[in-house]
Enzyme design. Structure first.
Site, mmCIF file in Angstrom:
data_model
loop_
_atom_site.group_PDB
_atom_site.id
_atom_site.type_symbol
_atom_site.label_atom_id
_atom_site.label_comp_id
_atom_site.label_asym_id
_atom_site.label_seq_id
_atom_site.Cartn_x
_atom_site.Cartn_y
_atom_site.Cartn_z
ATOM 1 N N SER A 111 52.747 27.282 6.549
ATOM 2 C CA SER A 111 51.830 27.356 7.679
ATOM 3 C C SER A 111 50.503 27.962 7.244
ATOM 4 O O SER A 111 50.464 29.009 6.603
ATOM 5 C CB SER A 111 52.454 28.200 8.794
ATOM 6 O OG SER A 111 51.593 28.269 9.908
ATOM 7 N N GLY A 112 49.405 27.312 7.575
ATOM 8 C CA GLY A 112 48.079 27.784 7.213
ATOM 9 C C GLY A 112 47.548 27.217 5.921
ATOM 10 O O GLY A 112 46.454 27.578 5.495
ATOM 11 N N THR A 116 47.347 20.123 8.735
ATOM 12 C CA THR A 116 46.780 19.410 9.888
ATOM 13 C C THR A 116 45.417 18.815 9.555
ATOM 14 O O THR A 116 45.127 17.656 9.890
ATOM 15 C CB THR A 116 46.665 20.363 11.089
ATOM 16 O OG1 THR A 116 47.971 20.862 11.419
ATOM 17 C CG2 THR A 116 46.093 19.641 12.287
ATOM 18 N N ASN A 158 48.422 31.450 11.008
ATOM 19 C CA ASN A 158 47.503 30.317 11.102
ATOM 20 C C ASN A 158 46.915 30.276 12.502
ATOM 21 O O ASN A 158 47.647 30.383 13.497
ATOM 22 C CB ASN A 158 48.264 29.015 10.791
ATOM 23 C CG ASN A 158 47.361 27.807 10.753
ATOM 24 O OD1 ASN A 158 46.149 27.910 10.861
ATOM 25 N ND2 ASN A 158 47.948 26.644 10.596
ATOM 26 N N SER A 161 48.148 26.508 14.139
ATOM 27 C CA SER A 161 49.440 26.140 13.569
ATOM 28 C C SER A 161 50.104 25.051 14.404
ATOM 29 O O SER A 161 50.188 25.149 15.635
ATOM 30 C CB SER A 161 50.351 27.368 13.509
ATOM 31 O OG SER A 161 51.637 27.019 13.030
ATOM 32 N N SER A 162 50.577 23.998 13.752
ATOM 33 C CA SER A 162 51.319 22.938 14.443
ATOM 34 C C SER A 162 52.701 23.463 14.799
ATOM 35 O O SER A 162 53.483 23.807 13.920
ATOM 36 C CB SER A 162 51.439 21.700 13.545
ATOM 37 O OG SER A 162 50.191 21.141 13.270
ATOM 38 N N GLY A 387 55.586 23.802 7.913
ATOM 39 C CA GLY A 387 55.933 24.321 6.602
ATOM 40 C C GLY A 387 57.059 25.337 6.674
ATOM 41 O O GLY A 387 57.511 25.751 7.749
ATOM 42 N N GLU A 389 59.027 28.638 6.889
ATOM 43 C CA GLU A 389 58.669 29.856 7.612
ATOM 44 C C GLU A 389 59.697 30.955 7.359
ATOM 45 O O GLU A 389 60.915 30.708 7.360
ATOM 46 C CB GLU A 389 58.559 29.594 9.120
ATOM 47 C CG GLU A 389 57.413 28.656 9.488
ATOM 48 C CD GLU A 389 57.217 28.493 10.976
ATOM 49 O OE1 GLU A 389 56.181 27.927 11.379
ATOM 50 O OE2 GLU A 389 58.094 28.932 11.742
#
Length: 1064
Positions: A111-112, A116, A158, A161-162, A387, A389
């Protein structure tokens, strides 16, 4: 690597190849840090793109860069995300030494890391590559910001974040995109009701509160953002709120571009407002053990009922008790306070999840390919999924997310390691086996039936009395001996899984409830019967095995409750497991491309590198092993038939490849084995040979055409000479005949003259007799010009003359008939669907010129200044064309109507409610690609070839022209008002005895429009606060808008009373 086997170098691959030669983590980290310092945030490891998130704006993604990476050679330009898009697109078309094949692009990273943004850049570049003068490309590009608003949120890792995964399938026919489909995975619905410290709810709530106007906030029932419990009472700074407001405007435009209806948007926003109001409902016990809503929450209960379109009493009943039917007897069970709050939060989570699923379903419906079923479509898939986590507290969502990453890592390992090495063994290729970390046992730990983690979770979820502690105890007893599972001694339900990326400790609290994801039948029945159509459809919909929402009409679903109940028995874990299986099936059937996103530091700061963090991500992604296998392996393995499209012996292949100096390849009895850079080299050689072939063909065809031309020229000269000789002979013969004829006529004339003289001498003399007078001719009556009520902007004399000319030509009658039919259909379309929208204040704007041809429009623009424009109706299609006067020529921009009635210029990314709004917008924002501004509207009269007669009789002079100083109406100088020349012409040609009022001269369609507007203004206006203020224009409203307003007033009164009491 032996000499001559390295790929042709470029600035960045040279550095990476040094890392190949000495494989070590320290060396690779040093290389990436060096690249980061050189502002080279993109590099290749073999054919895998490694993208480092710079955490700042870079000029590497502008239009000029995009153009350079179209059909480029990989080795001539630096690594780039656009290069991956181009490679996938060219491979899908079969242009890179392979036949046409479906492609998939896998974007992974924590994440981050920038997944995206990478997805948006890939989509943009692919749409640029397949640009086919269609609005579909812009619609596909607008899907990402739409899904981001509803599916992304700020987390500690993030800011964007998605919180869901998506697989975008782009469908192509030849080189043009024909449609798209979105597959969504595991939306984190629990975020709607709870966010950890430093995190926020989904973006849409903040954008909605920041971007909606005060009037619309009153309409939806929205108050100050800090009052909502689901937002934790936090909002943002002024700059942040301003940014959210801009994002809301972009979101509304994206929904218009994709094709959402206005009523659908209003219903959706009303439901979201209802979710926020629902979170503010609090409960307290009574003396009878039943719960009641607190006094300060009564207004929120009424607001929620109005926003959801249900009865207040029924909503309260569904929250504080459960009604079940057993053997025909209704049993009512009261909730305690915790159960009531759980029911409240359950409604909020399910409602938001259904709204998100409906958006995805609606997008898929609007972007579905409009082609025949027998047409085979190629596909490029883009996977953007969460991603890996590992937080301080990891819940059910993190377990599913990490399971998805395990599955992707298995796909990566299978494609990169297992498939290649097994094929080398089968084909007898000399190969030293590479050891890698196989995560198949970890997948078995989750997915094996009947003793996998998900299977045991479903088993425990089936027991109503089971607890999360029971589930964890079951896991401990089953997997305590597994090397990938660790037992945690704690009073809390904790357990640890050793993932490929490291150990993750999970808190089993809430696992069973989240896996069941059920709502009481009474709540579902209540929302199915909502007067808000969208909410009724959402809760009447069928849930597929993969968790996808499949909306159908509520009345049909009421007859299919058994189907709904059978599919709803699927748990969230089972749905996610099945959706992953479907995803893997699609990806294994395609040719993959990998993009590994790297997060340089955990502080989200630019120009800062954390070496340990980067190395952990490289290890998690399997890139260290990838370097070695991509260095020594053969990533492209075509068969002989695929390679040459014909059967030729292997020795001839070796000769051909040696001729182009392609080294370090191998072959077996059935196929060839090439390095990752061989494909680019072969494509470059094929392009060179193709150009050489074109030169040969050009010269050969030029020679043939030259010979044909000379032969035809000689024949033409011969025919001309022969024709000249024939004409000379014919002329001489004609002259002789004429001379002979003249002599005969003279002789005959002389004979007649002599006879007349002889007869005259013999005739007696007599007085002359007068001849009778002929009848005097009567003059024809003059034609009288009569104005009728049927005048339209389409009475174009030139068109009738053109049709008459067509009828006079060979075969032109059929063409004239077809053209006339199209014209009539367009006129009917305009009258039925467009006239009401185009007319302003009872008259057509002067930039609207009816149905005139392209040539007529250009003639009108003669001697006009740059920026002059007009809008005309298409003659062969249902749509409009904007004609613009440029520097050296006129340009014609097609204006399309979306399925929701919005107008958009082809290729633009902005939709407009009317043609007037479109004109006003492009007076300030230039039209792409030349950024041309509209400045001067082309009036209805001009010096030459005027088209003024097309609009005669259409002006509505009795309508008031409301203008404000400095408005567009002043700029266009009477654009919507009557023209004085037109008034003079009407008085000149007005038949005597008719009224001078132009109301009678307007066509019936315009009279109906004007009458309808006056009627709406008089009787249909909404009254605000009892003061008699009318709503400015007709627009959709929530179904229970009065109830929402009353509830908002009650909430505000309670807050005012409490504020006064607090002050005292």
């Amino acid at each position: 690597m032996p000499p001559g086997t390295q790929p042709p170098p470029c600035r960045l691959t040279i550095v990476t190849d040094q890392a190949y030669s000495v494989l070590s983590s320290a060396n690779l980290t040093m290389v990436l840090e060096l690249l980061f310092g050189l502002f080279a945030f993109l590099t290749y490891i073999g054919d895998i793109l490694v993208a480092i998130n710079p955490f700042k704006y870079l000029p590497f993604y502008e239009k000029e860069v995009s153009e350079r990476y179209k059909c480029h050679e990989k080795t001539k330009l630096p690594p780039h995300i656009f290069a991956v898009a181009d490679r996938a697109y060219q491979s899908m078309l079969g242009r890179l030494s392979t036949g046409p094949q479906n492609q998939c692009i896998v974007i992974s990273g924590e994440s981050g890391a920038g997944k995206t943004e990478s997805t948006k850049l890939l989509l943009r570049q692919i749409m640029e590559l397949c640009k086919a003068n269609s609005q579909l490309e812009q619609q596909i590009l607008q899907v990402n910001p739409l899904l981001e608003a509803f599916g992304n949120a700020q987390t500690v890792m993030n800011d964007n974040s998605s919180r869901f995964g998506k697989y975008i399938q782009l469908r192509f026919h030849n080189s043009s995109v024909k449609g798209a489909k979105i597959n969504e995975y595991l939306l984190e619905k629990s975020r709607v009701v709870h966010q950890d410290e430093g995190e926020r709810n989904f973006h849409i709530f903040y954008c909605m509160l920041a971007g909606i106007s005060p009037d619309d906030k009153e309409m939806y029932g929205l108050l100050d953002p800090t009052q909502y419990r689901y937002l934790n009472g936090r909002y943002g700074s002024e700059d942040t709120v301003r940014t959210w407001g801009e994002k809301y405007r972009y979101l509304c435009n994206a929904m218009d571009m994709v094709g959402f209806e206005e009523q659908e948007k209003v219903d959706m926003m009303t439901i979201l407002a209802g979710i926020l109001s629902l979170g503010n409902i609090m409960f307290e016990p009574t003396e009878t053990d039943a719960l009641k809503v607190t006094e300060k929450s009564m207004g929120w209960l009424k607001a929620t009922a109005g926003q959801f379109g249900v009865q207040e009493e029924e909503l309260l009943r569904s929250l504080i008790c459960t009604l079940s039917v057993t053997r025909g007897e209704a049993i009512r069970r009261l909730h305690n306070q915790q159960q009531a709050e759980d029911a409240r939060d359950s409604i909020a989570k399910v409602a938001y999840g259904r709204v998100f699923g409906w958006i995805v379903s609606k997008v898929n419906e609007l972007l579905a390919p409009n082609v025949d079923l027998d047409i085979e479509l190629n596909e490029i898939g883009i996977l953007d999924i969460f991603g890996f986590e590992n937080f301080a507290v990891n819940r059910f969502e993190q377990l599913c997310i990490n399971l998805a990453n395990e599955q992707l890592q298995y796909f990566f390992n299978h494609h990169i390691f297992l498939m290649e090495q097994n094929e080398y063994k089968q084909e007898g290729i000399e190969w030293e086996t590479i050891a890698f970390k196989d995560n198949k046992p970890i997948l078995d730990l989750f997915l094996t039936k009947p003793i996998g983690i998900l299977s045991l979770l479903d088993e425990q979820s089936a027991f109503p009395q089971a607890s999360d502690r029971d589930f964890v105890d079951k896991l401990n007893s089953k997997f305590k001996s597994s090397p990938h599972y660790e037992v945690v001694r704690s009073h809390s339900p904790l357990f640890t899984v050793v993932h490929y990326a490291g150990k993750v400790q999970y808190n089993g609290g809430g696992f069973l409830e989240k896996n069941r994801d059920t709502i009481p039948a009474s709540i579902r029945g209540l929302l199915i019967n909502s007067v808000t159509p969208l909410l009724s459809v959402l809760f009447s919909a069928t849930i597929s095995r993969t968790g996808t929402l499949m909306p159908r009409k509520a009345k049909l679903m009421q007859m299919a409750d058994d189907n709904f109940n059978s599919t709803r028995k699927q748990s969230v874990g089972a749905q996610f497991k099945h959706s992953l299986a479907v995803l893997m099936e699609k990806m294994f059937a395609a040719s993959p491309h990998f993009v590994r996103c790297i997060k340089p530091n955990g502080s989200k700061l630019p120009d800062l590198v954390d070496n340990k963090m980067i190395m952990d991500q490289l290890r998690y992604n399997g890139l260290l092993e990838t370097i070695r296998i991509r260095r020594d392996g053969f990533s492209w393995r075509p068969s002989f038939t695929e390679f040459a499209q014909r059967e030729i012996k292997g020795e001839y292949f070796i000769y051909c490849i040696s001729e182009i100096h392609l080294l370090s390849f191998s072959f077996s009895s059935s196929r060839l084995f090439f390095k990752y850079w061989h494909q680019e080299e072969l494509a470059r050689q094929l392009e060179r040979l193709g150009k050489a072939a074109l030169v040969i063909q050009k010269n050969y065809r030029a020679l043939r055409c030259r010979r044909k031309y000379l032969a035809l020229l000689a024949e033409l000269y011969r025919q001309r000479n022969a024709q000249r000789e024939r004409e000379e002979k014919e002329r001489e013969a004609r002259e002789e005949e004429e001379e002979e004829k003249r002599r005969k006529e003279e002789l005959e004339e002389e004979m007649r003259r002599r006879l007349d003289i002889e007869q005259e001498n013999k005739r007696p003399v007599s007085p002359p007799v007068p001849l009778p007078r002929k009848k005097k001719p009567q003059p024809r009556p003059r034609s009288i010009l009569v104005l009728t009520d049927l005048a339209t902007p389409f009475d174009n004399l030139e068109v009738h003359m053109e049709l008459a000319e067509l009828i006079g030509q060979a075969g032109g009658e059929a063409r004239a008939k077809e053209k006339s039919i199209k014209r009539r259909n367009t006129i009917r379309w305009f009258k039925e669907t467009q006239a009401r929208k185009v007319v302003r204040n009872g008259a057509f704007p002067c930039w609207f010129h009816g149905m005139i041809s392209r040539r007529q429009a250009e003639d009108l623009m003669t001697d006009r200044p740059v920026g002059c424009f007009l809008i005309r109706v298409g003659q062969s299609r249902e749509g409009y064309t904007l004609t613009y006067r440029g520097e050296n020529r006129c340009r014609h921009y097609m204006i399309e109507m979306q399925s929701n009635g919005k107008y958009v210029i082809l290729g633009e990314d902005k939709a407009h409610a009317s043609l007037t709004d479109l004109v006003q917008h492009h007076c300030q924002v230039g039209i792409k690609p030349f950024n041309e501004l509209l400045t001067v509207p082309c009036g209805q009269t001009c010096d030459q070839n005027t088209d003024y007669e097309d609009l005669k009789g259409l002006d509505h002079l009795t309508a008031a022209d409301h203008r404000s100083p400095g408005s567009w109406d002043e700029v266009e100088e009477g654009m919507a008002g009557p023209d004085p020349v037109h008034l003079k012409l009407q008085r000149l040609f007005m038949p005597s005895g008719q009224s001078s009022s132009l109301e009678a001269q307007r066509p019936p369609v315009l009279r109906r429009i004007s009458d309808g507007r006056h009627h709406a203004e008089a009787g249909g206006a909404r009254v605000r606060d009892g003061e008699g203020e009318s709503h400015p224009k007709s627009r959709p409203f929530p179904r229970l808008y009065p109830s929402i307003r009353l509830a908002m007033r009650e909430i505000q009164q309670i807050q005012q009373v409490r504020g006064i009491e607090g002050g005292d």
